[in-house]
Design a protein around this motif. Structure first.
Motif, mmCIF file in Angstrom:
data_model
loop_
_atom_site.group_PDB
_atom_site.id
_atom_site.type_symbol
_atom_site.label_atom_id
_atom_site.label_comp_id
_atom_site.label_asym_id
_atom_site.label_seq_id
_atom_site.Cartn_x
_atom_site.Cartn_y
_atom_site.Cartn_z
ATOM 1 N N SER A 1 -84.572 -24.900 -18.702
ATOM 2 C CA SER A 1 -84.867 -26.335 -18.718
ATOM 3 C C SER A 1 -84.189 -27.041 -17.549
ATOM 4 N N ASP A 2 -83.837 -26.285 -16.526
ATOM 5 C CA ASP A 2 -83.079 -26.792 -15.385
ATOM 6 C C ASP A 2 -83.912 -27.772 -14.554
ATOM 7 N N SER B 1 -78.640 -16.874 -12.573
ATOM 8 C CA SER B 1 -78.074 -18.203 -12.805
ATOM 9 C C SER B 1 -77.791 -18.941 -11.499
ATOM 10 N N VAL B 2 -77.158 -18.268 -10.546
ATOM 11 C CA VAL B 2 -76.833 -18.965 -9.296
ATOM 12 C C VAL B 2 -78.104 -19.265 -8.498
ATOM 13 N N GLY B 3 -79.123 -18.402 -8.618
ATOM 14 C CA GLY B 3 -80.371 -18.646 -7.904
ATOM 15 C C GLY B 3 -81.069 -19.898 -8.395
ATOM 16 N N ILE B 4 -81.183 -20.029 -9.718
ATOM 17 C CA ILE B 4 -81.846 -21.203 -10.292
ATOM 18 C C ILE B 4 -81.023 -22.463 -10.037
ATOM 19 N N ASP C 1 -81.248 -10.221 -2.878
ATOM 20 C CA ASP C 1 -82.575 -9.676 -3.180
ATOM 21 C C ASP C 1 -83.020 -10.093 -4.585
ATOM 22 N N ALA C 2 -82.080 -10.080 -5.530
ATOM 23 C CA ALA C 2 -82.411 -10.463 -6.907
ATOM 24 C C ALA C 2 -82.780 -11.933 -6.986
ATOM 25 N N VAL C 3 -82.026 -12.782 -6.281
ATOM 26 C CA VAL C 3 -82.324 -14.212 -6.241
ATOM 27 C C VAL C 3 -83.709 -14.451 -5.646
ATOM 28 N N ALA C 4 -83.991 -13.782 -4.539
ATOM 29 C CA ALA C 4 -85.286 -13.954 -3.883
ATOM 30 C C ALA C 4 -86.428 -13.554 -4.804
ATOM 31 N N SER C 5 -86.243 -12.491 -5.572
ATOM 32 C CA SER C 5 -87.296 -12.042 -6.488
ATOM 33 C C SER C 5 -87.603 -13.092 -7.547
ATOM 34 N N VAL C 6 -86.545 -13.681 -8.109
ATOM 35 C CA VAL C 6 -86.737 -14.701 -9.147
ATOM 36 C C VAL C 6 -87.416 -15.940 -8.579
#
Length: 231
Positions: free
Chosen positions: A68-69, A92-95, A192-197
């Motif tokens: 709900s960010d 979490s840090v990506g969003i 890479d994980a952040v970019a995927s999300v």
């Protein structure tokens, strides 16, 4: 004839399929990114990004709900879902960084964001405008086509809003990916994980835009192709 039918569903199927795929991608990439540790919680990452940009006045609050960010420009508050706010993961840090990107856009008067904010009322009232005028056109045959076209224009405002929203969301994601890497909040694996999300999330905006455009095109074809007659 104008009530959504099998033909309507087939016409909009590309958008439906794209949205279903994007939602599956988000669920999959988000689950994987939850397994990748980060140096900070989502709230800490957002705070670091905001402070580095001189936005100490922007508050960060936890809110209930899953994903709900959002950034509230009217109150200058970043609201993060509890999992994003408290967890130390790449997800979490990506969003959180993506939402912080919107705060940076707001502070810098980023052009597409300014235009999008101006278009919000049209997007909010567009669907109701569409329903009222379109169905008035169906029940007042002598003014049928003009009224229906006015209604379709109301939904067209939603499509325009979605188009304007695309660069806003893409820019916020690009800022998030760059800043998280530059500030050392995530390593290369976490990056890479952040970019995927964030890339998966971007496809939901594309799908929503495609759906609104197809709805406008569908009804235009039905109205202009029949002269507004239900026959």
């Amino acid at each position: 004839m104008f009530i959504p039918s099998i033909e309507y569903l087939i016409f909009l199927s590309p958008a439906f399929l794209l949205m279903a795929w994007a939602q599956w991608r988000i669920k999959s990439t988000y689950a994987n990114a939850l397994k990748v540790p980060a140096k900070m919680t989502g709230a800490e990452a957002a705070r670091s990004i905001l402070d580095a940009a001189g936005l100490q006045s922007v508050d960060i609050e936890p809110v209930h709900g899953h994903l709900s960010d959002h950034y509230d420009p009217s109150h200058r508050v970043l609201r993060l879902s509890e999992q994003v706010y408290f967890d130390r993961t790449a997800a979490s840090v990506g969003i959180a960084a993506h939402e912080a990107g919107h705060a940076l856009q707001h502070a810098q008067n980023y052009g597409p964001l300014v235009i999008r904010n101006l278009a919000v009322p049209a997007a909010q009232f567009g669907p109701m405008w569409f329903l009222v005028f379109f169905f008035l056109g169906m029940f007042i045959p002598q003014f049928g086509v003009p009224l229906m076209l006015v209604g379709i224009a109301g939904y067209g405002a939603v499509a325009v809003f979605q188009l304007i929203n695309l660069p806003v969301e893409f820019d916020a994601s690009n800022r998030a990916k760059r800043l998280l890497s530059e500030m050392g909040i995530v390593d290369s694996y976490g990056s890479d994980a952040v970019a995927s999300v964030l890339n998966a999330a971007a496809w939901t905006y594309v799908a929503a835009t495609l759906q609104s455009i197809l709805i406008v095109v569908y009804y235009l074809l039905r109205v202009l192709g029949t002269g507004g007659r239900d026959d």
